[in-house]
Design an enzyme around this catalytic site. Structure first.
Site, PDB file in Angstrom:
ATOM      1  N   ARG A   1     -16.738   1.996  -3.141  1.00 50.17           N
ATOM      2  CA  ARG A   1     -15.528   2.803  -3.245  1.00 50.17           C
ATOM      3  C   ARG A   1     -15.611   3.836  -4.375  1.00 50.17           C
ATOM      4  O   ARG A   1     -14.822   3.815  -5.311  1.00 50.17           O
ATOM      5  CB  ARG A   1     -14.300   1.915  -3.497  1.00 50.17           C
ATOM      6  CG  ARG A   1     -13.943   0.984  -2.378  1.00 50.17           C
ATOM      7  CD  ARG A   1     -12.515   0.514  -2.532  1.00 50.17           C
ATOM      8  NE  ARG A   1     -12.263  -0.679  -1.758  1.00 50.17           N
ATOM      9  CZ  ARG A   1     -11.083  -1.279  -1.662  1.00 50.17           C
ATOM     10  NH1 ARG A   1     -10.049  -0.801  -2.288  1.00 50.17           N
ATOM     11  NH2 ARG A   1     -10.922  -2.346  -0.946  1.00 50.17           N
ATOM     12  N   PRO A   2     -16.584   4.739  -4.353  1.00 49.91           N
ATOM     13  CA  PRO A   2     -16.704   5.696  -5.449  1.00 49.91           C
ATOM     14  C   PRO A   2     -15.494   6.614  -5.519  1.00 49.91           C
ATOM     15  O   PRO A   2     -14.826   6.878  -4.519  1.00 49.91           O
ATOM     16  CB  PRO A   2     -17.970   6.478  -5.084  1.00 49.91           C
ATOM     17  CG  PRO A   2     -18.082   6.351  -3.603  1.00 49.91           C
ATOM     18  CD  PRO A   2     -17.545   4.990  -3.270  1.00 49.91           C
TER      19      PRO A   2
ATOM     20  N   ASP B   1     -15.698   9.674  -6.225  1.00 52.07           N
ATOM     21  CA  ASP B   1     -16.210  11.040  -6.085  1.00 52.07           C
ATOM     22  C   ASP B   1     -15.266  11.942  -5.296  1.00 52.07           C
ATOM     23  O   ASP B   1     -15.061  13.110  -5.657  1.00 52.07           O
ATOM     24  CB  ASP B   1     -17.585  11.030  -5.393  1.00 52.07           C
ATOM     25  CG  ASP B   1     -18.647  10.357  -6.239  1.00 52.07           C
ATOM     26  OD1 ASP B   1     -18.334  10.000  -7.387  1.00 52.07           O
ATOM     27  OD2 ASP B   1     -19.773  10.181  -5.755  1.00 52.07           O
TER      28      ASP B   1
ATOM     29  N   ASP C   1      -7.966  -3.894   6.973  1.00 49.69           N
ATOM     30  CA  ASP C   1      -7.244  -4.919   6.221  1.00 49.69           C
ATOM     31  C   ASP C   1      -6.781  -6.092   7.084  1.00 49.69           C
ATOM     32  O   ASP C   1      -6.214  -7.056   6.568  1.00 49.69           O
ATOM     33  CB  ASP C   1      -6.039  -4.308   5.501  1.00 49.69           C
ATOM     34  CG  ASP C   1      -6.432  -3.597   4.220  1.00 49.69           C
ATOM     35  OD1 ASP C   1      -7.607  -3.715   3.813  1.00 49.69           O
ATOM     36  OD2 ASP C   1      -5.574  -2.922   3.619  1.00 49.69           O
TER      37      ASP C   1
ATOM     38  N   ARG D   1      -7.771  -1.035  -8.555  1.00 50.33           N
ATOM     39  CA  ARG D   1      -8.307   0.291  -8.276  1.00 50.33           C
ATOM     40  C   ARG D   1      -7.225   1.347  -8.100  1.00 50.33           C
ATOM     41  O   ARG D   1      -7.387   2.493  -8.510  1.00 50.33           O
ATOM     42  CB  ARG D   1      -9.188   0.239  -7.019  1.00 50.33           C
ATOM     43  CG  ARG D   1     -10.478  -0.526  -7.211  1.00 50.33           C
ATOM     44  CD  ARG D   1     -11.272  -0.625  -5.920  1.00 50.33           C
ATOM     45  NE  ARG D   1     -12.475  -1.422  -6.108  1.00 50.33           N
ATOM     46  CZ  ARG D   1     -13.659  -0.928  -6.461  1.00 50.33           C
ATOM     47  NH1 ARG D   1     -13.789   0.361  -6.694  1.00 50.33           N
ATOM     48  NH2 ARG D   1     -14.701  -1.717  -6.599  1.00 50.33           N
TER      49      ARG D   1
ATOM     50  N   CYS E   1     -10.471  -5.271  -5.983  1.00 51.26           N
ATOM     51  CA  CYS E   1     -11.285  -6.102  -5.093  1.00 51.26           C
ATOM     52  C   CYS E   1     -12.725  -5.608  -5.073  1.00 51.26           C
ATOM     53  O   CYS E   1     -12.979  -4.405  -5.001  1.00 51.26           O
ATOM     54  CB  CYS E   1     -10.725  -6.062  -3.668  1.00 51.26           C
ATOM     55  SG  CYS E   1      -9.239  -7.035  -3.432  1.00 51.26           S
TER      56      CYS E   1
ATOM     57  N   ASN F   1       0.804  -1.221   0.000  1.00 52.44           N
ATOM     58  CA  ASN F   1       0.000   0.000   0.000  1.00 52.44           C
ATOM     59  C   ASN F   1       0.838   1.272   0.000  1.00 52.44           C
ATOM     60  O   ASN F   1       0.300   2.371  -0.115  1.00 52.44           O
ATOM     61  CB  ASN F   1      -0.963   0.000   1.189  1.00 52.44           C
ATOM     62  CG  ASN F   1      -2.080  -1.018   1.016  1.00 52.44           C
ATOM     63  OD1 ASN F   1      -2.353  -1.471  -0.096  1.00 52.44           O
ATOM     64  ND2 ASN F   1      -2.728  -1.389   2.107  1.00 52.44           N
TER      65      ASN F   1
END
EC number: 2.5.1.7
Length: 429
Positions: A131-132, A134, A316, A102, A126, A23
């Site tokens: 998870r928009p 925006d 996570d 993503r 995933c 990450n």
């Protein structure tokens, strides 16, 4: 399609080296596009997602050379990456690549900041919640970008370049903070990110950008200030150790019993998770080489946990903790507040004999005396490793299917566990 076969019942003993954080590695690779000079990243994990992002960046003309590649490693990359974005040849990120992960959507930030235009497919990855994007779009618009959505693509333009602004997120967003941080680094003027994510991976990216000549203060706090600069230069940076991998192996040791040194782990990156393990009866010892995790003889105590942004308990690690609590002496309660639809592992854990009840965002886990091996199917990255943890303590054989999810986020998982005494093997085909 590869599978993993596990015979449960072995205690874990030995040392597991902790890899670099996925990450952090992914946004760091993307941040390299902000400069026309070479960024050298050390401690990059060999993961399917890293290999995929390399292909995505290559589509834009970014040259990446992997150093330290092991014999036979065709898919995964080496531990050191030399990334040169001197010549960006394309500002479009196509659907067939972005839809697979993503985080690849984040290329929109350096493309806009440096090239003043971008066309990026809406993201994939995933299937956890909606998870928009925006909040990411809002952040870029605050910086002066003009954005529209056309046939599944976000089309962004900033003809005069991005301009500093105050960006206040209505809720904490790691993705939004990463995008705002990268975009603001080359914006004209000062940018304030309010209600910023405080995750260690955000701080790691900010540290790297500062090495490249950015002027960022406050990373790791809810208020980040960026004074834009006209150009970033090359640098060398070491990716911080993976706190999620650390927590995952700590829970595997807690599940099986035994004693394992997690070499290179940094306890301050996951203190909330270590506190929960201590409550569960696990012995955590911090030493010069990282963290030693042990559970010898004592049973697992039930816990009550709610996931939260850093420094709270990480979402996570929620699935891994749930697997551990299936063997606790009593009822545990886990509430998920970060992502919707993140209990997909419950049905598969039940195949081991786990007793789990769902009520909205909360799972109640009644510990059982034994788990029994079963054929199971991974549904996403973190859920897949929770099945491995359950299988390590289950009686008999477990076959974990669809393990490509594991390869996205865990470097050489079966090798690391096998070296500590687990009976685990990858079956190809």
């Amino acid at each position: 399609m590869d599978r993993i076969r596990i015979i449960g019942g072995n205690k874990l003993h030995g040392t597991i080296p902790i890899s670099g954080a996925k990450n952090a590695a992914l946004p760091l690779m993307i941040a390299a596009m902000l400069s026309d000079e070479t960024l050298i990243l050390d401690n990059v994990p060999r993961l399917a997602d890293v290999a995929l992002l390399q292909r995505i960046l290559g589509n834009h003309g970014v040259d990446i050379m992997a150093v330290g590649k092991r014999p036979g490693d065709h898919e995964y990359q080496g531990q050191t990456l030399h990334i040169s974005a001197k010549n960006i040849i394309d500002t479009t990120a196509p659907y067939d690549l972005v839809s697979k992960m993503r985080a690849s959507f984040w290329v929109i930030a350096p493309l806009l900041a440096r090239m003043h235009e971008a066309k990026v497919s809406l993201p994939g990855g995933c299937a956890i919640g909606t998870r928009p994007v925006d909040l990411l779009i809002m952040a870029l618009e605050k910086l002066g970008a003009e954005l529209s959505i056309d046939a599944g693509y976000v089309v962004a333009k900033a003809p005069g370049g991005l301009k500093g602004a105050t960006i206040e997120f209505p809720k904490v967003t790691v993705s939004g903070t990463h995008v705002a941080l990268m975009a603001a680094a080359l914006a004209k003027g000062t940018t304030i990110i309010a209600n910023a994510a405080c995750e260690p991976e955000i701080t790691d990216v900010a540290d790297c950008l500062n090495k490249m000549g950015a002027k960022i203060t406050g990373a790791g706090t809810p208020r980040i200030m960026i004074e834009g600069v006209s150009k970033l230069h090359g640098a060398r940076h070491t990716v911080l150790p993976d706190r999620i991998e650390t927590g995952t192996y700590a829970m595997a040791v807690a599940m099986t019993g035994g004693e394992v040194q997690l070499s290179g782990a940094r306890p301050e990156l996951l203190q909330s998770a270590l506190d929960v393990l201590t409550q569960a009866g696990v012995t955590i010892t911090v030493n010069n080489d990282g963290i030693k995790v042990a559970r010898n003889g004592a049973g697992i105590s039930p816990v009550t946990v709610t996931t939260a942004p850093f420094p709270g308990f990480p979402t996570d690690l929620q699935a891994q903790l749930m697997a551990l609590m299936t063997r606790a002496k009593g009822a545990s309660h886990i509430t998920e507040t970060i992502f919707e639809n993140r209990f997909m592992h419950v049905q598969e854990l039940a195949r081991f004999g786990a007793r789990i009840q769902l009520d909205g965002e909360t799972a109640t886990i009644d510990g059982v005396a034994k788990l029994r091996g079963a054929p199971v199917m991974a549904t996403d990255l973190r859920a897949s490793v929770s099945l491995v943890i359950a299988a390590l303590a289950a009686e008999g054989e477990t076959m974990v299917n669809r393990i490509y999810h594991l390869d996205r986020g865990f470097e050489r998982l079966e090798e690391k566990l096998s070296a500590c005494g687990a009976t685990i093997e990858r079956i190809s085909g």
